[in-house]
Design a protein around this motif. Structure first.
Motif, PDB file in Angstrom:
ATOM      1  N   ALA A 257     -21.204  32.331  35.394  1.00 53.12           N
ATOM      2  CA  ALA A 257     -22.518  32.037  36.327  1.00 53.12           C
ATOM      3  C   ALA A 257     -23.125  30.664  36.113  1.00 53.12           C
ATOM      4  O   ALA A 257     -23.338  30.145  36.734  1.00 53.12           O
ATOM      5  N   ASP A 258     -22.874  30.500  34.782  1.00 57.07           N
ATOM      6  CA  ASP A 258     -23.179  29.090  34.356  1.00 57.07           C
ATOM      7  C   ASP A 258     -22.372  27.903  34.692  1.00 57.07           C
ATOM      8  O   ASP A 258     -22.644  26.678  35.388  1.00 57.07           O
ATOM      9  N   ILE A 259     -21.082  28.481  34.581  1.00 58.18           N
ATOM     10  CA  ILE A 259     -19.772  27.563  34.734  1.00 58.18           C
ATOM     11  C   ILE A 259     -19.931  27.159  36.365  1.00 58.18           C
ATOM     12  O   ILE A 259     -19.404  26.163  36.736  1.00 58.18           O
ATOM     13  N   ALA A 260     -20.283  27.807  37.173  1.00 57.63           N
ATOM     14  CA  ALA A 260     -20.286  27.801  38.435  1.00 57.63           C
ATOM     15  C   ALA A 260     -21.223  26.501  38.894  1.00 57.63           C
ATOM     16  O   ALA A 260     -21.094  25.809  40.059  1.00 57.63           O
ATOM     17  N   LEU A 261     -22.048  26.160  38.043  1.00 56.68           N
ATOM     18  CA  LEU A 261     -22.757  24.864  38.220  1.00 56.68           C
ATOM     19  C   LEU A 261     -21.613  23.588  38.235  1.00 56.68           C
ATOM     20  O   LEU A 261     -22.166  22.635  38.650  1.00 56.68           O
ATOM     21  N   LEU A 262     -20.726  23.809  37.442  1.00 58.91           N
ATOM     22  CA  LEU A 262     -19.789  22.676  37.194  1.00 58.91           C
ATOM     23  C   LEU A 262     -18.690  22.614  38.690  1.00 58.91           C
ATOM     24  O   LEU A 262     -18.043  21.860  38.899  1.00 58.91           O
ATOM     25  N   LYS A 263     -18.511  23.938  39.109  1.00 60.35           N
ATOM     26  CA  LYS A 263     -17.570  24.044  39.981  1.00 60.35           C
ATOM     27  C   LYS A 263     -18.056  23.726  41.557  1.00 60.35           C
ATOM     28  O   LYS A 263     -17.201  23.472  42.519  1.00 60.35           O
ATOM     29  N   ASP A 264     -19.482  23.819  41.584  1.00 66.97           N
ATOM     30  CA  ASP A 264     -20.045  23.413  42.950  1.00 66.97           C
ATOM     31  C   ASP A 264     -20.396  21.955  42.927  1.00 66.97           C
ATOM     32  O   ASP A 264     -21.284  21.778  42.151  1.00 66.97           O
ATOM     33  N   PRO A 265     -19.900  21.283  43.996  1.00 65.89           N
ATOM     34  CA  PRO A 265     -20.482  19.813  43.896  1.00 65.89           C
ATOM     35  C   PRO A 265     -21.869  19.825  43.824  1.00 65.89           C
ATOM     36  O   PRO A 265     -22.368  18.541  43.098  1.00 65.89           O
ATOM     37  N   GLU A 266     -22.644  20.315  44.780  1.00 63.56           N
ATOM     38  CA  GLU A 266     -24.117  20.235  45.040  1.00 63.56           C
ATOM     39  C   GLU A 266     -25.010  20.727  43.604  1.00 63.56           C
ATOM     40  O   GLU A 266     -25.578  19.714  43.186  1.00 63.56           O
ATOM     41  N   PHE A 267     -24.274  21.774  43.125  1.00 61.08           N
ATOM     42  CA  PHE A 267     -24.901  22.159  41.931  1.00 61.08           C
ATOM     43  C   PHE A 267     -24.459  21.112  40.626  1.00 61.08           C
ATOM     44  O   PHE A 267     -25.560  20.831  39.757  1.00 61.08           O
ATOM     45  N   LEU A 268     -23.432  20.599  40.637  1.00 62.62           N
ATOM     46  CA  LEU A 268     -23.141  19.609  39.618  1.00 62.62           C
ATOM     47  C   LEU A 268     -23.922  18.341  39.701  1.00 62.62           C
ATOM     48  O   LEU A 268     -24.315  17.685  38.696  1.00 62.62           O
ATOM     49  N   LYS A 269     -24.056  17.814  40.889  1.00 63.97           N
ATOM     50  CA  LYS A 269     -24.877  16.782  41.050  1.00 63.97           C
ATOM     51  C   LYS A 269     -26.193  16.743  40.472  1.00 63.97           C
ATOM     52  O   LYS A 269     -26.733  16.089  40.047  1.00 63.97           O
ATOM     53  N   ILE A 270     -26.838  17.922  40.888  1.00 66.10           N
ATOM     54  CA  ILE A 270     -28.145  18.060  40.384  1.00 66.10           C
ATOM     55  C   ILE A 270     -27.917  18.328  38.757  1.00 66.10           C
ATOM     56  O   ILE A 270     -28.926  17.881  38.142  1.00 66.10           O
ATOM     57  N   SER A 271     -27.244  18.874  38.371  1.00 67.19           N
ATOM     58  CA  SER A 271     -27.067  19.260  36.683  1.00 67.19           C
ATOM     59  C   SER A 271     -26.908  18.003  36.056  1.00 67.19           C
ATOM     60  O   SER A 271     -27.628  17.729  35.032  1.00 67.19           O
ATOM     61  N   LYS A 272     -26.115  17.090  36.768  1.00 64.41           N
ATOM     62  CA  LYS A 272     -25.932  15.475  36.050  1.00 64.41           C
ATOM     63  C   LYS A 272     -27.482  14.939  35.957  1.00 64.41           C
ATOM     64  O   LYS A 272     -27.809  14.225  34.772  1.00 64.41           O
ATOM     65  N   GLU A 273     -28.253  15.225  37.033  1.00 60.04           N
ATOM     66  CA  GLU A 273     -29.362  14.603  37.119  1.00 60.04           C
ATOM     67  C   GLU A 273     -30.411  15.036  36.195  1.00 60.04           C
ATOM     68  O   GLU A 273     -31.083  14.299  35.309  1.00 60.04           O
ATOM     69  N   TYR A 274     -30.490  16.378  35.908  1.00 59.93           N
ATOM     70  CA  TYR A 274     -31.230  16.810  34.905  1.00 59.93           C
ATOM     71  C   TYR A 274     -30.901  16.769  33.402  1.00 59.93           C
ATOM     72  O   TYR A 274     -31.690  16.734  32.714  1.00 59.93           O
ATOM     73  N   ALA A 275     -29.422  16.478  33.322  1.00 59.24           N
ATOM     74  CA  ALA A 275     -28.912  16.171  32.062  1.00 59.24           C
ATOM     75  C   ALA A 275     -29.394  14.682  31.701  1.00 59.24           C
ATOM     76  O   ALA A 275     -29.535  14.405  30.471  1.00 59.24           O
ATOM     77  N   ALA A 276     -29.605  13.708  32.586  1.00 63.93           N
ATOM     78  CA  ALA A 276     -29.929  12.482  32.310  1.00 63.93           C
ATOM     79  C   ALA A 276     -31.494  12.292  32.290  1.00 63.93           C
ATOM     80  O   ALA A 276     -31.737  11.100  31.541  1.00 63.93           O
ATOM     81  N   ASP A 277     -32.405  13.126  32.978  1.00 65.57           N
ATOM     82  CA  ASP A 277     -33.743  12.791  33.029  1.00 65.57           C
ATOM     83  C   ASP A 277     -34.401  14.275  32.977  1.00 65.57           C
ATOM     84  O   ASP A 277     -34.631  15.016  33.745  1.00 65.57           O
ATOM     85  N   LYS A 278     -34.870  14.267  31.547  1.00 62.89           N
ATOM     86  CA  LYS A 278     -35.629  15.294  31.071  1.00 62.89           C
ATOM     87  C   LYS A 278     -36.949  15.514  31.971  1.00 62.89           C
ATOM     88  O   LYS A 278     -37.397  16.715  32.355  1.00 62.89           O
ATOM     89  N   ASP A 279     -37.555  14.508  32.196  1.00 65.98           N
ATOM     90  CA  ASP A 279     -38.804  14.677  33.067  1.00 65.98           C
ATOM     91  C   ASP A 279     -38.815  15.116  34.355  1.00 65.98           C
ATOM     92  O   ASP A 279     -39.496  15.996  34.766  1.00 65.98           O
ATOM     93  N   VAL A 280     -37.559  14.698  35.095  1.00 70.99           N
ATOM     94  CA  VAL A 280     -37.438  15.202  36.431  1.00 70.99           C
ATOM     95  C   VAL A 280     -36.998  16.793  36.343  1.00 70.99           C
ATOM     96  O   VAL A 280     -37.633  17.671  36.971  1.00 70.99           O
TER      97      VAL A 280
END
Ligand code: HIF
Length: 265
Positions: free
Chosen positions: A220-243
């Protein structure tokens, strides 16, 4: 009877978090899971389930396999309930989850008292509403859309897997998601989006590990990598802790409040 002293209750919760005999030395993660599972049964269409009434005290919810291990979290909070008898179990459980997040370095979670002390047996939600870790993005969306969350809130919430670990005698899965399972951070997203995850070689349920088999991800975690929308948001959070912190605080506060009767102004 005097109303509960929530500031003192928060202090008492912080005082019991360090526990050298439990997991990685803190009961914080399992208190967060209790608060989430108590709330995650909510169905916005039927307006049933959610944290109101602390229905996990009763069958069938108490014996739902998805809640395996949460009897420890409920037991850890009993002494605080005894010391502060006027707080409802539901408010205690959700306040404990919010307090644990903050005490482990996370953002302040918006929290309001007001859950009922109990509800009638017909209000105990059926088992099967909590997510199945073995499934992917469609299932994750089904479960969280049912509660009334959108894609951004779903990804923010899953960031709480920065905390704690899987237990083979509870869910069957094994190990922590991050290298600091008792500190809230955006490390989950940094690891999720950079580690070369591979299937764990073992006879347990399918899960993914890093090359050194030290940290893990659920399907269920890896699903965040497989889904384009989830991946985009995951990368945003990886880059910006405050957001991530801002979005997580709002989503987790909304999760804990699901099912609590609020008079719509
Ligand atoms: Fe978890 N989660 N969770 N989870 N969870 C486990 C443990 C924790 C899912 C599955 C599991 C959320 C969503 C999902 C925490 C907090 C949250 C375990 C391991 C599984 C299998 C249980 C065990 O073996 O002890 C799934 C499929 C979810 C939907 C994607 C929330 C967002 C992340 C909503 C959330 O807040 C925490 C904390 C733990 C660690 C508990 C511990 O005992 O350390």
């Amino acid at each position: 009877m005097a109303s509960p002293d929530y500031q003192q209750i928060k202090k008492d919760i912080v005082a019991i978090l360090p526990n050298k005999d439990y997991d990685d030395g803190s009961i914080g993660p399992v208190l967060v899971r209790l608060a989430w599972h108590a709330s995650g049964t909510y169905d916005r269409k039927s307006k049933t389930g959610g944290s109101n009434g602390a229905t996990m005290r009763f069958k069938p919810e108490a014996s739902d396999g998805a809640n395996a291990g949460l009897e420890h979290a409920r037991a850890f909070l009993e002494p605080i309930k005894k010391k502060h008898p006027t707080i409802s179990y539901a408010d205690l459980w959700t306040l404990a989850g919010a307090t644990a997040i903050e005490a482990m370095g996370g953002p302040a979670i918006p929290w309001k008292s007001g859950s009922e002390k109990t509800v009638s047996a017909k209000d105990i939600p059926p088992n099967g509403r909590l997510p199945d870790a073995a499934q992917g993005q469609d299932h994750v969306r089904d479960v969280f859309y049912r509660m009334g969350f959108n894609d951004r809130e779903i990804v923010a919430l899953i960031g709480a897997h920065a905390l704690g670990r899987c237990h083979t005698d509870r869910s069957g899965f094994d190990g922590p998601w991050t290298y600091s399972p008792t500190r809230f951070s955006n490390q989950y997203f940094k690891l999720l989006t950079t580690v070369k995850w591979q299937k764990k070689k073992w006879d347990g349920p399918e899960q993914f590990v890093d090359p050194d088999d030290e940290i893990m991800m659920l399907p269920a975690d890896i699903a965040l990598l497989k889904d384009p929308e989830f991946l985009k948001i995951s990368k945003e959070y990886a880059a910006d802790k405050d957001v991530f912190y801002k979005d997580f605080a709002a989503a987790f506060g909304k999760l804990l409040d699901l099912g609590v009767p609020r008079t719509k102004l």
